[in-house]
Design an enzyme around this catalytic site. Structure first.
Site, PDB file in Angstrom:
ATOM      1  CB  CYS A  47      -0.946  -0.004   1.198  1.00  0.00           C
ATOM      2  SG  CYS A  47      -2.125  -1.365   1.166  1.00  0.00           S
ATOM      3  CB  THR A  48       3.891   2.210   1.922  1.00  0.00           C
ATOM      4  OG1 THR A  48       3.203   2.128   3.189  1.00  0.00           O
ATOM      5  CG2 THR A  48       4.862   3.377   1.949  1.00  0.00           C
TER       6      THR A  48
END
Length: 158
Positions: A47-48
């Site tokens: 996600c990052t």
């Protein structure tokens, strides 16, 4: 599940943009094309990477007069910290109550971790008429979107 050609489900949610504001999709259509990039959770590896990749490509989206928003179940306070720590210049929408995820029909569970109802990694492009012009949904949380494909879809919707 919503798909290309559908009317984007309207929603109101907290927008983490350094502050916290109310965001209603139907009131933001002048920002179209709008990229809604759903992700399972802030401060996680893929996600990052995904949100940072959208940040790295933000100039291209801005050149197309598009607006990018990340969407997750995280609280708006968590999302503001995530934005700050990763230098994200676009807003993040908090679907803390899972209403948007349900409306877009993209919930996912990590039952072995006791985590339920997070967003499947998904990208939707919404045009100025509120129509979904691009939809991508992954059942594999480790797969990132094809960013070139998203950019091409935004260009087509512009």
């Amino acid at each position: 599940m919503v798909t290309t050609g559908d009317t984007a489900p309207d929603f109101t949610a907290p927008l983490a943009n350094g502050d916290i504001e109310e965001f209603t999709l139907s009131e933001r259509l002048e920002e179209a094309p709008i990229v809604l990039a759903f992700f399972p959770g802030a401060f996680t590896g893929v996600c990052t990477t995904e949100m940072c990749t959208f940040q790295d490509r933000l100039a291209a989206f801005n050149d197309l007069d598009a607006t990018v928003y990340g969407v997750s179940r995280d609280s708006p306070f968590t999302l503001n910290e995530f934005r700050e720590q990763n230098g994200l210049e676009f807003g993040l929408l908090s679907d803390y109550n899972r209403e948007i995820i349900d409306d877009y029909d993209i919930p996912m569970d990590f039952a072995d971790l006791g985590v339920y109802g997070v967003a499947k990694r998904s990208v939707f492009v919404v045009d100025a008429d509120g129509e979904i012009t691009y939809a991508w949904v992954s059942d594999d949380p480790g797969v990132e979107p094809d960013y070139d494909e998203v950019e091409a879809a935004v260009e087509d919707a512009a």
